[in-house]
Write an enzyme that holds these catalytic residues in place. Structure first.
Site, mmCIF file in Angstrom:
data_model
loop_
_atom_site.group_PDB
_atom_site.id
_atom_site.type_symbol
_atom_site.label_atom_id
_atom_site.label_comp_id
_atom_site.label_asym_id
_atom_site.label_seq_id
_atom_site.Cartn_x
_atom_site.Cartn_y
_atom_site.Cartn_z
ATOM 1 N N GLY A 14 -5.190 15.700 5.129
ATOM 2 C CA GLY A 14 -4.408 14.625 4.449
ATOM 3 C C GLY A 14 -4.620 13.190 4.601
ATOM 4 O O GLY A 14 -5.610 12.813 5.652
ATOM 5 N N SER A 110 -9.575 20.056 9.993
ATOM 6 C CA SER A 110 -10.928 19.368 9.597
ATOM 7 C C SER A 110 -11.745 19.343 10.897
ATOM 8 O O SER A 110 -13.045 19.559 10.617
ATOM 9 C CB SER A 110 -10.677 17.979 9.097
ATOM 10 N N SER A 153 -5.206 10.588 11.027
ATOM 11 C CA SER A 153 -4.057 11.443 10.647
ATOM 12 C C SER A 153 -2.753 10.453 10.931
ATOM 13 O O SER A 153 -2.969 9.562 12.020
ATOM 14 C CB SER A 153 -3.891 12.467 11.637
ATOM 15 N N ILE A 154 -1.623 10.663 10.121
ATOM 16 C CA ILE A 154 -0.767 9.719 10.367
ATOM 17 C C ILE A 154 0.300 10.043 11.616
ATOM 18 O O ILE A 154 1.100 9.610 12.075
ATOM 19 C CB ILE A 154 0.281 9.449 9.093
ATOM 20 N N ASP A 155 0.151 11.557 11.850
ATOM 21 C CA ASP A 155 0.914 12.156 12.825
ATOM 22 C C ASP A 155 0.711 11.726 14.217
ATOM 23 O O ASP A 155 1.521 12.140 15.264
ATOM 24 C CB ASP A 155 0.818 13.705 12.460
ATOM 25 N N ARG A 294 3.011 7.682 4.207
ATOM 26 C CA ARG A 294 1.314 7.976 4.373
ATOM 27 C C ARG A 294 0.617 6.788 3.569
ATOM 28 O O ARG A 294 -0.385 6.464 3.856
ATOM 29 C CB ARG A 294 0.887 9.108 3.507
ATOM 30 N N THR A 532 1.964 -13.696 23.937
ATOM 31 C CA THR A 532 1.540 -14.843 23.114
ATOM 32 C C THR A 532 0.473 -14.302 22.088
ATOM 33 O O THR A 532 -0.261 -13.485 22.215
ATOM 34 C CB THR A 532 0.781 -15.684 23.910
ATOM 35 N N GLY A 579 -5.227 -21.188 20.140
ATOM 36 C CA GLY A 579 -5.690 -22.210 21.373
ATOM 37 C C GLY A 579 -7.450 -22.036 21.618
ATOM 38 O O GLY A 579 -7.922 -22.251 20.650
#
Ligand code: ATP
Length: 768
Positions: A14, A110, A153-155, A294, A532, A579
């Site tokens: 994916g 994969s 992978s987004i998971d 996604r 910060t 800064g």
């Protein structure tokens, strides 16, 4: 001389935001190190098809790719590669193209395919020779295949790494949507069930719950111990009883109960709306977020991860020997590391199997520590009044909360989580408004209302709020009057201080520590949580707010760069805050592909400017219109006393002799960000709870221990791969460059080198 390596990069499985950053980094780093770079289009499909699917890549072919979503070299699910015959053809195509190293960015499938390919490689070559498809001579150079994995992978579902490329971008999309939904939920006093991706992994659902302050989450690896219906009803009823107008439930698509039965959004809605037994009678809607999660451009963190991991992958393939185990590039807290690939893949599979087998203890144990921490954090913030974690009366503390310095994203989330933890333990959290200046405001020793207990109903809404709700101020205790501060601590009977802020906060804690001998009432434990945008607090490599700031800068720079697309020949010189620390200039430069970055740690010399101007002239001379957008130069506001953004832009313009243009651009306070990033919010929650636990460890009346224990004034931080508390005394004496208000050692200087290399900046004379 050894023949140069031919390194190919591929994206598979994916798509995820940041994959293009990986391709850019691999291509450019490979070329920089004298190798040939290739891209395999359409994942394993391209390897099996060969021919035009395998393309040699030049430096300029990946220009502008950092800001593009998805994957520009395509991805596909390839059935042929599951079979040996497909892998045999792939091997033949690799030999014919001369590729001897492969970097694969994809998910666990994969990477499993990659490992299989590598282990079979010698036998595949043998078979190709036997069948006469390639000659013995042709295979001579390719006896061993070097493969390195990068997890895209987004998971965030691979064991061994804290984050996969794309997961924070997906989390950002989710949180943005939940933030929108919350406004309407609150207006109508509604409940929303929000379904997010995650078939086997609840990372997105859990972290979204933590970041948005949701009421309840359902994740695959940790179902409720008993009946989920009852568990959710109890929490939602409790929250409604204290006056909450909105109810948000986040459910991972793979959520299930203890018995392994799927929990659907519809079932949850029916319970909340009152359609099923024991229903709550709330006006309830379902929102399924689907593929928006996604999509889109990568957030700053994913760009950084993609770039640094791409570079590390190139180094790894070049250093690999036939004996080296196949590795993948991971990140643990803040450290990029190489790890054995198959171990991680097997652990991830084991985790999925544990969920299937309903062995949820094991599933949680196989997740990293951050996941478990965040799960506990979430429970803390949603079970404030459950009453089952309360300490005995004598151990309950009165803890003062102060924000010091400029506002930074995540300050409110930190305060909220710390208040929740305090209340769940029976402590008394007290807000001190407007920093030490606010604390010191008084008439004849009578306070004027700047010290107030927190109202949980109000605080509960702060999870995603920017700024500082309790107010912040830069004034140091010495400026407010140390004796007065000491007296007020005594007057209010504080047992501990929880301080959130930047370098002024750090300085304040140092002053309080040093004044203890003179004022015994200061002998209370004090913990600082750095916040910060400048990320210049000693003791940590990460401050709350710095991620929000980087995201603001990245989207600002993307827009600016885009605006030049019509003219094509424009250089923007962008001045950043920070800064005397070049952190945000460097990281945003890395994330947007800047042509040059100027930082205070190095200063700016005429020679440097000259080298960069010459480089720009060369770049525009060779640019035949293929580059789609302008060039960016980032300058920290204090990089030089003489050369500011305006002057640098003028010098460039003058030198360009109309062959290109130059403009300065100053984003200013936009950099503080509006809504804090999910990463800042989630880390705020996790670190804030750890701070209160640290203070809690000292307990009440701990004057004697406080005097002796260096950890009684401490800074929490992320350093390398760990979350650590460092005693203030140690940092004051050894770690701080006081005149320049920054740590003595800048942990990010290596990243600057990477940014320069990938931005195509030629070596320049360093100022003395
Ligand atoms: P995502 O996390 O998005 O699902 P993934 O990489 O796990 O990504 P998969 O569809 O599992 O996605 O795998 C992508 C491709 O990798 C498959 O189409 C196939 O070509 C190859 N692949 C996966 N598993 C194997 C395997 N066991 N052996 C050989 N090739 C494999």
């Amino acid at each position: 001389m050894a023949p140069k390596k031919k390194i190919a990069v591929m994206t598979s499985g994916g798509d995820s935001p940041g994959m293009n950053g990986v391709v850019r980094a691999v291509v450019r780093m490979a070329i920089h190190l004298g190798c040939d770079a290739y891209a395999v289009y359409e994942g394993y499909e391209g390897l099996v098809c060969g021919g035009d699917y395998i393309k040699k890549m030049g430096w300029d072919d990946v220009r502008g790719w950092l800001s593009e979503g998805g994957t520009l070299i395509g991805t596909a699910r390839c059935m042929a590669f599951y079979e040996r015959a497909g892998r045999l053809t792939a091997a033949k195509n690799m030999v014919l193209s001369g590729i001897d190293a492969l970097i694969i960015c994809g998910g666990d499938g994969s990477l499993t395919g990659a490992d299989k390919f590598r282990s079979e490689w010698p036998s595949l070559l043998e078979e190709l020779v036997t069948k006469g498809e390639v000659s013995e001579d042709q295979t001579a150079l390719y006896k061993h295949l070097n493969i390195v994995g990068i997890v895209g992978s987004i998971d965030n579902d691979l064991s061994g790494t804290d984050a996969t490329i794309g997961c924070y971008s997906a989390l950002s999309r989710i949180c943005e949507m939940v933030d929108y939904i919350e406004a309407t939920a609150s207006s109508h006093s509604r409940a929303f069930v929000i379904e997010v991706m995650g078939r086997h992994c609840g990372w997105l659902a859990l972290l979204a719950g933590v970041a948005t302050g949701a009421d309840f989450v359902f994740i695959p690896e940790r179902p409720q111990d008993h009946d989920w219906r009852q568990a959710m009803s109890v929490v939602v009823r409790r929250h409604r009883k204290i006056g909450k107008r909105k109810t948000i439930v986040i459910v991972a698509e793979g959520a299930r109960d203890r018995d392994g039965n799927k929990i659907s959004s519809e079932e949850i809605r029916d319970l909340l709306s009152g359609k099923s037994e024991g229903g709550l009678g709330l006006d309830t809607r379902i929102t399924t977020l689907g593929h928006v999660q996604r999509g889109g451009t990568a957030v700053a963190y994913d760009r950084m991860l993609a770039t640094l991991q791409g570079v590390e992958a190139v180094n790894a393939v070049l250093e690999a020997t036939p004996e080296t185990e196949t590795c993948f590039i991971a990140i643990n807290e803040n450290k990029i590391v190489r790890k054995p690939l198959m171990k991680a893949v097997l652990e991830s599979k084991e985790l999925a199997a544990a969920v299937e087998a309903k062995d949820f203890e094991k599933a949680m144990a196989l997740r990293d520590t951050e996941f478990a921490d965040q799960y506990r954090s979430f429970l803390t913030t949603t079970n404030v009044f459950a009453g089952d974690c309360k300490l005995p009366e004598k151990s309950r503390m009165k803890i003062g909360f102060i924000n010091v310095g400029a506002p930074a994203g995540g300050m409110n989330a930190a305060v909220r989580a710390a208040v929740a933890y305090c209340l769940s333990r029976g402590h008394q959290p007290v807000a001190i408004h407007n920093g030490f200046a606010g604390f010191a405001r008084h008439h004849d020793d009578k306070p004027v209302g700047s010290v107030r207990p927190f109202d949980w109903l109000e605080v509960d809404g702060w999870a995603s709020k920017g700024g500082s709700e309790i107010g912040t101020n830069r004034e140091l205790p010495s400026e407010s009057g140390m004796e007065l501060i000491a007296n007020l601590i005594e007057l209010y009977e504080f047992d501990a201080f929880f301080i959130v802020g930047g370098f002024e906060a750090f300085h304040s804690v140092s002053q309080l520590r040093k004044a203890r001998d003179e004022f015994p009432s200061l002998c209370i434990p004090i913990c600082l949580l750095p916040a910060t945008i400048s990320n210049n607090v000693p003791g940590t490599e990460y401050s709350l707010g710095s991620d929000t700031c980087l995201n603001e800068l990245v989207s600002y720079c993307d827009k600016i760069k885009q605006s030049a697309s019509a003219t094509r020949r424009r250089v923007f010189v962008i001045e950043t805050q920070g800064g005397r620390s070049g952190y945000i200039a460097t990281l945003s430069g890395l994330n947007v592909g800047a042509t040059a970055i100027y930082i205070p740690e190095e200063g700016i010399s005429l020679e440097m400017l000259n080298a960069d101007v010459m480089n720009l002239k060369e770049v525009f001379k060779n640019d035949r219109g293929q580059s789609r957008a302008g060039r960016l130069i980032l300058v920290n506001e204090k990089a030089s006393k003489v050369y500011d953004a305006k002057l640098i832009a003028s010098i460039i313009r003058d030198e360009a002799h109309d062959r290109f243009e130059s403009r300065e651009s100053i984003p200013g306070h936009v950099q503080q960000g509006g809504v804090p990033s999910p990463m800042d919010r989630c880390r705020a929650v996790r670190l804030a709870i750890k701070c209160i636990q640290h203070l809690e460890d000292f307990g009440r009346n701990a004057h004697n221990r406080v005097k002796k224990d260096p950890h009684s004034t401490t800074v929490i931080g992320i350093r390398g791969s760990e979350v650590v508390f460092t005693p203030m005394k140690e940092l004051e004496e050894e770690g701080t460059d006081w005149p320049n208000r920054r740590p003595k050692v800048a942990h990010w200087l290596d990243m600057r080198e990477v940014a320069d290399i990938l931005g195509g900046r030629p070596p320049y004379p360093k100022p003395e």
